[in-house]
Design a protein around this motif. Structure first.
Motif, PDB file in Angstrom:
ATOM      1  N   SER A   1       0.922  -1.018   0.095  1.00  0.00           N
ATOM      2  CA  SER A   1       0.261   0.263   0.395  1.00  0.00           C
ATOM      3  C   SER A   1       0.801   1.310   0.224  1.00  0.00           C
ATOM      4  O   SER A   1       0.386   2.095  -0.691  1.00  0.00           O
ATOM      5  N   GLY A   2       1.946   0.736   0.715  1.00  0.00           N
ATOM      6  CA  GLY A   2       2.390   2.533   0.960  1.00  0.00           C
ATOM      7  C   GLY A   2       3.648   2.819  -0.429  1.00  0.00           C
ATOM      8  O   GLY A   2       3.444   3.294  -0.562  1.00  0.00           O
ATOM      9  N   ARG A   3       3.863   1.836  -1.257  1.00  0.00           N
ATOM     10  CA  ARG A   3       4.493   1.307  -2.293  1.00  0.00           C
ATOM     11  C   ARG A   3       3.724   2.372  -3.262  1.00  0.00           C
ATOM     12  O   ARG A   3       3.822   3.128  -4.329  1.00  0.00           O
TER      13      ARG A   3
ATOM     14  N   ARG B   1       3.771   5.394  -5.531  1.00  0.00           N
ATOM     15  CA  ARG B   1       3.530   6.074  -6.959  1.00  0.00           C
ATOM     16  C   ARG B   1       3.168   6.732  -7.018  1.00  0.00           C
ATOM     17  O   ARG B   1       3.095   8.253  -8.178  1.00  0.00           O
ATOM     18  N   ASP B   2       1.742   6.865  -6.700  1.00  0.00           N
ATOM     19  CA  ASP B   2       0.871   7.953  -7.031  1.00  0.00           C
ATOM     20  C   ASP B   2       1.139  10.056  -6.910  1.00  0.00           C
ATOM     21  O   ASP B   2       1.245  10.274  -7.470  1.00  0.00           O
ATOM     22  N   TYR B   3       1.646   9.464  -5.201  1.00  0.00           N
ATOM     23  CA  TYR B   3       2.114  11.040  -4.787  1.00  0.00           C
ATOM     24  C   TYR B   3       3.152  11.363  -5.381  1.00  0.00           C
ATOM     25  O   TYR B   3       3.399  12.936  -5.771  1.00  0.00           O
ATOM     26  N   SER B   4       3.867  10.091  -5.600  1.00  0.00           N
ATOM     27  CA  SER B   4       5.027  11.539  -7.015  1.00  0.00           C
ATOM     28  C   SER B   4       4.466  11.920  -8.480  1.00  0.00           C
ATOM     29  O   SER B   4       5.262  12.819  -8.689  1.00  0.00           O
ATOM     30  N   ARG B   5       3.823  11.296  -8.372  1.00  0.00           N
ATOM     31  CA  ARG B   5       3.065  11.286  -9.683  1.00  0.00           C
ATOM     32  C   ARG B   5       2.502  12.637  -9.666  1.00  0.00           C
ATOM     33  O   ARG B   5       2.530  13.645 -10.706  1.00  0.00           O
ATOM     34  N   LEU B   6       1.951  12.771  -8.562  1.00  0.00           N
ATOM     35  CA  LEU B   6       0.944  14.239  -8.515  1.00  0.00           C
ATOM     36  C   LEU B   6       1.748  15.157  -7.823  1.00  0.00           C
ATOM     37  O   LEU B   6       1.343  16.808  -8.515  1.00  0.00           O
ATOM     38  N   PHE B   7       2.229  14.998  -7.312  1.00  0.00           N
ATOM     39  CA  PHE B   7       3.862  15.743  -7.781  1.00  0.00           C
ATOM     40  C   PHE B   7       4.341  16.790  -8.695  1.00  0.00           C
ATOM     41  O   PHE B   7       4.284  18.276  -8.448  1.00  0.00           O
ATOM     42  N   HIS B   8       5.037  16.312  -9.190  1.00  0.00           N
ATOM     43  CA  HIS B   8       5.237  16.093 -10.848  1.00  0.00           C
ATOM     44  C   HIS B   8       4.993  15.246 -11.794  1.00  0.00           C
ATOM     45  O   HIS B   8       5.733  14.038 -11.275  1.00  0.00           O
ATOM     46  N   PRO B   9       4.598  15.158 -13.054  1.00  0.00           N
ATOM     47  CA  PRO B   9       3.970  13.540 -13.817  1.00  0.00           C
ATOM     48  C   PRO B   9       4.929  13.287 -14.210  1.00  0.00           C
ATOM     49  O   PRO B   9       5.643  12.093 -14.513  1.00  0.00           O
TER      50      PRO B   9
ATOM     51  N   GLN C   1      10.030  10.413 -10.216  1.00  0.00           N
ATOM     52  CA  GLN C   1      10.036   8.944 -10.165  1.00  0.00           C
ATOM     53  C   GLN C   1       9.914   8.809  -9.198  1.00  0.00           C
ATOM     54  O   GLN C   1      10.251   9.724  -8.050  1.00  0.00           O
ATOM     55  N   PRO C   2       9.421   7.707  -8.077  1.00  0.00           N
ATOM     56  CA  PRO C   2       9.361   7.374  -6.848  1.00  0.00           C
ATOM     57  C   PRO C   2      10.611   7.916  -6.031  1.00  0.00           C
ATOM     58  O   PRO C   2      10.308   8.123  -4.752  1.00  0.00           O
ATOM     59  N   THR C   3      11.882   7.540  -6.585  1.00  0.00           N
ATOM     60  CA  THR C   3      12.862   7.314  -5.945  1.00  0.00           C
ATOM     61  C   THR C   3      13.488   9.218  -5.399  1.00  0.00           C
ATOM     62  O   THR C   3      13.477   9.232  -5.220  1.00  0.00           O
TER      63      THR C   3
END
Length: 146
Positions: free
Chosen positions: A20-22, A26-34, A37-39
């Motif tokens: 769930s955290g992973r 991923r979702d929050y990374s994309r929301l922050f900037h398309p 990447q999660p890393t």
């Protein structure tokens, strides 16, 4: 319930929490900037946490490979999310700091995260939330590798 069964249930719950955290990362990374990447988002969060942060601290705190951190720092710079500032006390050293754009986006994302967790935990009592938070903190602090 036998101890072994309880421990297997805990392991399964932690595995589900990790997944769930992973997914959230991923979702929050994309929301922050398309293009983030999660890393890169993990590194950016560490920079926010330390603000200012040295690259060595980011490497140590995240446990990521030096070359991976260097690549992601370049991406974060190219996206206009971090900048480098010289250490005023040591001209040989520099710090990574979030840009105003990153600060604005992080504030918006924090509001989204709060809404998401508020929605997910809506049926929980205040005592449940306190117990959950306390037990998570206790569990995470018991990691001998931390």
């Amino acid at each position: 319930m036998p101890e072994q069964q309880v421990l297997l249930g805990i392991e399964a719950g932690i595995a589900a929490l990790f997944q769930s955290g992973r997914s959230a990362l991923r979702d929050y990374s994309r929301l922050f900037h398309p293009e983030l990447q999660p890393t890169g988002f993990t590194i950016l969060r560490m920079i926010f946490a330390c603000d200012p942060a040295q690259a060595g601290t980011v490497i140590q705190q995240t446990g990521l490979d030096k070359s991976a951190v260097s690549r992601q720092i370049k991406v974060l710079r190219d996206l206009g999310l971090i900048e480098t500032r010289r250490d005023p006390h040591d001209g040989r050293s520099s710090f990574l700091v979030p840009t105003p754009l990153a600060e604005q986006r992080m504030e918006a994302l924090k509001q989204r995260m709060k809404r998401d967790y508020r929605d997910r935990l809506a049926g929980w009592t205040n005592d449940d939330l306190i117990a959950f938070s306390t037990l998570l903190e206790r569990f995470n602090s018991s990691d001998p590798a931390a």
